[in-house]
Design a protein around this motif. Sequence first.
Motif, mmCIF file in Angstrom:
data_model
loop_
_atom_site.group_PDB
_atom_site.id
_atom_site.type_symbol
_atom_site.label_atom_id
_atom_site.label_comp_id
_atom_site.label_asym_id
_atom_site.label_seq_id
_atom_site.Cartn_x
_atom_site.Cartn_y
_atom_site.Cartn_z
ATOM 1 N N THR A 61 2.786 22.403 -0.942
ATOM 2 C CA THR A 61 4.087 21.795 -0.679
ATOM 3 C C THR A 61 3.922 20.455 0.020
ATOM 4 O O THR A 61 4.556 19.473 -0.338
ATOM 5 C CB THR A 61 4.960 22.736 0.188
ATOM 6 N N LEU A 62 3.043 20.404 1.038
ATOM 7 C CA LEU A 62 2.806 19.174 1.761
ATOM 8 C C LEU A 62 2.216 18.117 0.836
ATOM 9 O O LEU A 62 2.656 16.974 0.831
ATOM 10 C CB LEU A 62 1.852 19.434 2.931
ATOM 11 N N SER A 63 1.248 18.501 0.017
ATOM 12 C CA SER A 63 0.626 17.555 -0.913
ATOM 13 C C SER A 63 1.642 17.006 -1.893
ATOM 14 O O SER A 63 1.632 15.825 -2.224
ATOM 15 C CB SER A 63 -0.517 18.218 -1.681
ATOM 16 N N ALA A 64 2.522 17.854 -2.365
ATOM 17 C CA ALA A 64 3.523 17.420 -3.325
ATOM 18 C C ALA A 64 4.554 16.498 -2.703
ATOM 19 O O ALA A 64 5.192 15.718 -3.390
ATOM 20 C CB ALA A 64 4.220 18.638 -3.940
ATOM 21 N N SER A 65 4.713 16.548 -1.370
ATOM 22 C CA SER A 65 5.726 15.719 -0.724
ATOM 23 C C SER A 65 5.263 14.280 -0.504
ATOM 24 O O SER A 65 6.053 13.434 -0.152
ATOM 25 C CB SER A 65 6.151 16.347 0.604
ATOM 26 N N PHE A 66 3.959 13.998 -0.662
ATOM 27 C CA PHE A 66 3.463 12.635 -0.533
ATOM 28 C C PHE A 66 3.774 11.857 -1.801
ATOM 29 O O PHE A 66 3.619 12.355 -2.902
ATOM 30 C CB PHE A 66 1.931 12.629 -0.321
ATOM 31 N N SER A 67 4.192 10.608 -1.634
ATOM 32 C CA SER A 67 4.392 9.760 -2.806
ATOM 33 C C SER A 67 3.650 8.456 -2.589
ATOM 34 O O SER A 67 3.734 7.857 -1.526
ATOM 35 C CB SER A 67 5.882 9.489 -3.043
ATOM 36 N N VAL A 68 2.899 8.030 -3.573
ATOM 37 C CA VAL A 68 2.106 6.816 -3.452
ATOM 38 C C VAL A 68 3.014 5.619 -3.651
ATOM 39 O O VAL A 68 3.730 5.522 -4.639
ATOM 40 C CB VAL A 68 0.960 6.799 -4.491
ATOM 41 N N ILE A 69 2.979 4.702 -2.675
ATOM 42 C CA ILE A 69 3.777 3.488 -2.774
ATOM 43 C C ILE A 69 2.918 2.347 -3.301
ATOM 44 O O ILE A 69 3.395 1.480 -3.987
ATOM 45 C CB ILE A 69 4.379 3.138 -1.396
ATOM 46 N N ALA A 70 1.629 2.328 -2.956
ATOM 47 C CA ALA A 70 0.727 1.284 -3.438
ATOM 48 C C ALA A 70 -0.300 1.928 -4.360
ATOM 49 O O ALA A 70 -0.715 3.051 -4.142
ATOM 50 C CB ALA A 70 0.021 0.619 -2.261
ATOM 51 N N ASP A 71 -0.730 1.208 -5.383
ATOM 52 C CA ASP A 71 -1.692 1.793 -6.322
ATOM 53 C C ASP A 71 -3.122 1.575 -5.855
ATOM 54 O O ASP A 71 -3.366 0.896 -4.872
ATOM 55 C CB ASP A 71 -1.474 1.233 -7.731
ATOM 56 N N ASP A 72 -4.088 2.183 -6.558
ATOM 57 C CA ASP A 72 -5.496 2.099 -6.182
ATOM 58 C C ASP A 72 -6.069 0.699 -6.272
ATOM 59 O O ASP A 72 -7.126 0.432 -5.733
ATOM 60 C CB ASP A 72 -6.343 3.023 -7.068
ATOM 61 N N THR A 73 -5.406 -0.206 -6.969
ATOM 62 C CA THR A 73 -5.942 -1.552 -7.112
ATOM 63 C C THR A 73 -5.536 -2.447 -5.962
ATOM 64 O O THR A 73 -5.989 -3.564 -5.872
ATOM 65 C CB THR A 73 -5.468 -2.183 -8.441
ATOM 66 N N ALA A 74 -4.683 -1.980 -5.056
ATOM 67 C CA ALA A 74 -4.277 -2.784 -3.912
ATOM 68 C C ALA A 74 -5.502 -3.068 -3.055
ATOM 69 O O ALA A 74 -6.207 -2.157 -2.667
ATOM 70 C CB ALA A 74 -3.216 -2.053 -3.095
ATOM 71 N N PRO A 75 -5.783 -4.340 -2.754
ATOM 72 C CA PRO A 75 -7.005 -4.676 -2.041
ATOM 73 C C PRO A 75 -7.028 -4.236 -0.589
ATOM 74 O O PRO A 75 -8.055 -3.881 -0.070
ATOM 75 C CB PRO A 75 -7.057 -6.199 -2.120
ATOM 76 N N ALA A 76 -5.907 -4.224 0.104
ATOM 77 C CA ALA A 76 -5.947 -3.970 1.534
ATOM 78 C C ALA A 76 -5.575 -2.550 1.914
ATOM 79 O O ALA A 76 -6.229 -1.943 2.733
ATOM 80 C CB ALA A 76 -5.030 -4.948 2.260
ATOM 81 N N ALA A 77 -4.512 -2.010 1.340
ATOM 82 C CA ALA A 77 -4.072 -0.710 1.834
ATOM 83 C C ALA A 77 -3.236 0.024 0.805
ATOM 84 O O ALA A 77 -2.550 -0.574 -0.002
ATOM 85 C CB ALA A 77 -3.252 -0.893 3.106
ATOM 86 N N ALA A 78 -3.348 1.325 0.840
ATOM 87 C CA ALA A 78 -2.454 2.184 0.076
ATOM 88 C C ALA A 78 -1.605 2.905 1.103
ATOM 89 O O ALA A 78 -2.085 3.287 2.165
ATOM 90 C CB ALA A 78 -3.244 3.184 -0.753
ATOM 91 N N THR A 79 -0.335 3.083 0.823
ATOM 92 C CA THR A 79 0.574 3.696 1.777
ATOM 93 C C THR A 79 1.193 4.933 1.175
ATOM 94 O O THR A 79 1.561 4.952 0.015
ATOM 95 C CB THR A 79 1.688 2.688 2.147
ATOM 96 N N PHE A 80 1.304 5.981 1.983
ATOM 97 C CA PHE A 80 1.924 7.222 1.560
ATOM 98 C C PHE A 80 3.132 7.462 2.450
ATOM 99 O O PHE A 80 3.073 7.248 3.652
ATOM 100 C CB PHE A 80 0.943 8.398 1.720
ATOM 101 N N SER A 131 -6.775 1.758 4.866
ATOM 102 C CA SER A 131 -7.419 0.452 4.921
ATOM 103 C C SER A 131 -8.634 0.518 4.011
ATOM 104 O O SER A 131 -9.600 1.216 4.301
ATOM 105 C CB SER A 131 -7.821 0.164 6.370
ATOM 106 N N LYS A 132 -8.582 -0.186 2.893
ATOM 107 C CA LYS A 132 -9.645 -0.112 1.887
ATOM 108 C C LYS A 132 -10.956 -0.716 2.381
ATOM 109 O O LYS A 132 -10.964 -1.740 3.076
ATOM 110 C CB LYS A 132 -9.219 -0.835 0.604
ATOM 111 N N ASN A 133 -12.064 -0.075 2.021
ATOM 112 C CA ASN A 133 -13.388 -0.584 2.338
ATOM 113 C C ASN A 133 -13.518 -1.997 1.791
ATOM 114 O O ASN A 133 -13.141 -2.276 0.666
ATOM 115 C CB ASN A 133 -14.461 0.331 1.730
ATOM 116 N N GLY A 134 -14.024 -2.896 2.604
ATOM 117 C CA GLY A 134 -14.186 -4.281 2.187
ATOM 118 C C GLY A 134 -12.983 -5.152 2.495
ATOM 119 O O GLY A 134 -13.048 -6.367 2.347
ATOM 120 N N SER A 135 -11.880 -4.547 2.930
ATOM 121 C CA SER A 135 -10.675 -5.336 3.202
ATOM 122 C C SER A 135 -10.611 -5.807 4.659
ATOM 123 O O SER A 135 -9.801 -6.662 4.986
ATOM 124 C CB SER A 135 -9.417 -4.520 2.886
#
Length: 173
Positions: free
Chosen positions: A12-31, A42-46
């Motif tokens: 249930t908890l996993s299903a409640s997360f929604s990705v706002i930024a995709d994997d190609t975002a250089p700096a950060a993905a937000t849930f 905070s992406k490695n290398g950013s």
Amino acid sequence: MSRITSVAFIITLSASFSVIADDTAPAAATFAVAGKENVVISKNGSRPWLTGPEANFTGTVRVEPLFTQPQSPARTTIGHVNFEPGARSAWHTHPLGQTLVITSGSGWTQEWGGERKTVHAGDVIHCPPGVKHWHGATATTGMSHLAIQESTPEGKNVEWMEKVSSQQYNPEL
């Protein structure tokens, strides 16, 4: 029954997360979780590596701040610190202590008035609040560590002191 309940909660908890930024975002993905603050990745290398200030370090030291601006109520900061052979910190203390996780190489650490000790990848060092100490690479081998410390309510997490002398660093010379 409790195992089934735990698995159901995780699903249930996993299903409640929604990705706002995709994997190609250089700096950060937000849930986002309804009614909660966002989780930021905070992406490695950013994150930029900084040169360790000459006033606080001897030799070549690079610091990657993993997170330095904790959000209240959290007060923990973490930096990935890389010491080239012969590099070291100045003597210093931490008002709330410090934990170091050695991630690669070999290094030395010393508490004021104590003997220099050798550390290796996988070792964990805990330095209690207010204990004067230094740490860095050996004379011939680089060392990296994660430096984990908590800031006071005023934002202070370290008190820098004098530099470690060559004799203190390597008494065998």
